[in-house]
Design a protein around this motif. Structure first.
Motif, short mmCIF file in Angstrom:
data_model
loop_
_atom_site.label_atom_id
_atom_site.label_comp_id
_atom_site.label_asym_id
_atom_site.label_seq_id
_atom_site.Cartn_x
_atom_site.Cartn_y
_atom_site.Cartn_z
N ARG A 150 -21.61 -5.34 -8.72
CA ARG A 150 -21.51 -6.78 -8.47
C ARG A 150 -20.37 -7.40 -9.26
O ARG A 150 -19.67 -8.30 -8.79
CB ARG A 150 -22.82 -7.46 -8.88
N ARG A 151 -20.15 -6.89 -10.48
CA ARG A 151 -19.13 -7.47 -11.36
C ARG A 151 -17.73 -6.99 -10.98
O ARG A 151 -16.78 -7.79 -10.91
CB ARG A 151 -19.44 -7.08 -12.80
N ASN A 203 -25.39 -3.72 -11.46
CA ASN A 203 -24.71 -4.87 -12.08
C ASN A 203 -23.19 -4.67 -12.13
O ASN A 203 -22.42 -5.62 -11.92
CB ASN A 203 -25.26 -5.07 -13.50
#
Length: 571
Positions: A511-512, A508
């Motif tokens: 992706r961020r 995550n």
């Protein structure tokens, strides 16, 4: 030796100056016995103490000049051999750094270590010895014979009679040296390979109680090396006793003949004393020449091994001019590859897919299915046998190696760490901005354990990161890959030591924090790849399935099987 001579050419002037200084010192060495003979036969009988004193001063001056000349020349010789070897070692190391993966496999890492260390050492020692003795020994040999002929031609003929026997013995024995010492160096490679494997795998060896087995392996390689070294040294050492025997027989003949001729009144005692001194000088010169032949044989074998690596051609894959009509992302176009050349069955066969920029590709499959090979081909560590690989529409074969590799950030499951700090091991000499280092560490979920240490990012990392856990190592490797802000991030089973929660947080965060980065994720766990935009399922080098998780769960039996096993279902 031709390759080595290229490194000596720029140093010829320095060598020439050293040779001239050595020549002056050697001539003074030759003059001392002649002065002694002259004093005994010509000056002493006159009873002129002043003349004796002056000739004594001349002998002392010759001795001082000889000492200074030899010392200065030897220091210059050491400097020349040092500088030449430094350039050889540097260029050899640089060549090794640019060898292709296939060439590294062929030569082997232990052999390259041996060539970079022991072989360059042998070349260094020989270059120094040749400069120190290459002038002195021949001059003492030839000059000694010439002066003895001037002193007494009859005694010189006794001496000259031994020379053909000595030369024949040296040439016959030394001719075998190159082959013998090449065999020794090959056995050095084998022992380094065994030591390297044992040291790097010491924990596994202890865990499996295989210490005795590894000791037996080392003993076998050590004995093989010792036997080859002893055999080479025994053969080459035969020249010394042979030369001593022949020269001592000649010396005996000189004493016997000299005593007879002195008794007959045709030879003077001073000439005999000088002759014995010159005979000793000639003996030592011959021994030095023999040692040079021995070292030259060893150095030639080492030089050939060095040149073998230096002359390896730069591998430039073909087909670099072709471009892909797809100008975005990563494209594998019907790629086939085999480690064996010529190919005897492909390791990867007819691999095709298109990964758009910013997407995530998960690669999954059984051990040996070709997952790691796939990413090695993408980085052009090996050239493909057929097909093509494109990045942003450009064939990777057409890209400069440095530019190509700058596109990637790579984290392997088990990778190298260096003695230093955590910060150093993330940066690894790239001089990256500190904010990029900190950002990468946060994204890789490494910051919590880093800040838990007293030194933080300056926390020391021991050899092989022995003071870090498996999960900590993997997070640092991922941080290292992210810190350079790559276009393509490759994670080769680099989260296997992470728990599911940390693994999910890592994906995550990537992706961020890095939304435009293209990710190729090689994994064993379905949970690591299930959210990928595409999942490539490999089976024995072939594509068994390509799609997203739900699609593969319906269409790919192998993927279904892996998922069921990992989630506790029946096979």
């Amino acid at each position: 030796m031709k390759k080595i001579l290229e490194y000596i050419k720029p140093l010829y002037l320095r060598m020439l100056i050293g040779f001239l200084i050595k020549l002056a010192g050697t001539v003074m060495d030759l003059a001392i016995p002649w002065i002694l003979a002259h004093m005994i036969d010509e000056v002493v009988p006159t009873g002129d103490r002043g003349a004796i004193f002056l000739w004594g001063i001349a002998m002392a001056a010759c001795a001082v000049i000889a000492l200074l000349g030899n010392v200065i020349a030897n220091r210059r010789a050491s400097a020349v051999s040092r500088d030449a070897t430094r350039r050889i070692r540097h260029d050899l190391y640089e060549k090794i750094e640019h060898l292709s993966a296939r060439q590294l496999d062929e030569v082997t890492i232990p052999s390259l270590i041996s060539r970079l260390t022991t072989d360059t050492y042998h070349v260094n020692q020989t270059l120094g010895r040749i400069q120190r003795l290459g002038v002195r020994a021949p001059i003492l040999l030839v000059g000694g014979i010439f002066v003895t002929m001037f002193l007494d031609i009859r005694l010189s003929l006794v001496l000259l009679a031994t020379i053909p026997f000595l030369a024949a013995g040296v040439i016959l024995i030394s001719g075998k040296g190159i082959t013998l010492y090449a065999s020794v160096q090959q056995n050095v490679d084998g022992m380094i390979r065994t030591v390297r494997d044992s040291v790097t795998g010491i924990r596994v060896i202890r865990a499996l109680s295989k210490g005795d087995y590894e000791c037996a392996r080392f003993q076998k390689d050590s004995e093989r090396l010792s036997n080859s070294q002893i055999h080479a040294d025994t053969v080459m050492a035969a020249t010394d006793p042979m030369m001593q025997l022949v020269l001592n027989l000649g010396l005996t003949a000189v004493v016997v003949c000299g005593a007879y001729w002195v008794n007959q009144g045709v030879t003077k005692p001073g000439s005999i004393i000088a002759f014995l001194t010159y005979f000793t000088i000639i003996l030592n010169a011959m021994m030095s020449v023999n040692k040079m032949f021995v070292m030259l044989s060893q150095a030639t074998a080492s030089a050939n091994r060095i040149a073998e690596v230096m002359n390896l051609p730069e591998e430039r894959p073909a087909g670099a001019s072709i471009e892909s009509p797809i100008k975005e992302g990563v494209v594998f176009d019907d790629v086939c590859f085999s480690y064996a050349q010529p190919a005897n069955g492909y390791t990867l066969e007819h691999i095709s897919f298109h990964l758009k920029k910013g997407q995530v590709l998960g690669v999954i499959g059984a051990t040996g299915s070709g997952k790691t090979t796939l990413i090695q081909l993408l980085q052009r560590f090996y050239p493909v046998d057929s097909g093509a690989i494109y990045i942003e529409g450009k064939n990777i074969n057409a890209m400069e190696e440095e530019k190509l590799h700058s596109l990637f950030g790579v984290a392997f499951q088990s990778d190298s760490f260096f003695i230093g700090t955590i910060y150093d091991n993330i940066d690894i000499g790239r001089g990256l901005p500190e904010e990029d280092i900190l950002r990468a560490a946060r994204c890789a979920q490494a910051e919590p354990f880093i800040l838990d240490t007293e030194e933080g990012y300056r926390h020391p990392v021991h050899a092989k990161a022995a003071n870090l856990s498996g999960g900590q190592k993997q997070r640092l490797l991922i941080a290292r890959a992210l810190a350079g802000k790559p276009n393509i991030l490759i994670l080769d089973d680099s989260s296997s030591a992470l728990d599911y929660q940390t693994d999910a947080a890592l994906r995550n965060a990537i992706r961020r924090e890095y939304p435009d980065i293209t990710v190729i994720l090689v994994a064993q766990r379905v949970s690591s790849v299930r959210n990928a935009d595409q999942i490539l399922v490999l089976d024995e080098g072939r594509v068994a399935g390509l799609g997203f998780h739900e699609e593969l769960m319906e269409t790919c039996s192998l993927y279904q099987q892996i998922a069921k096993i990992q989630t506790g279902g029946e096979e």
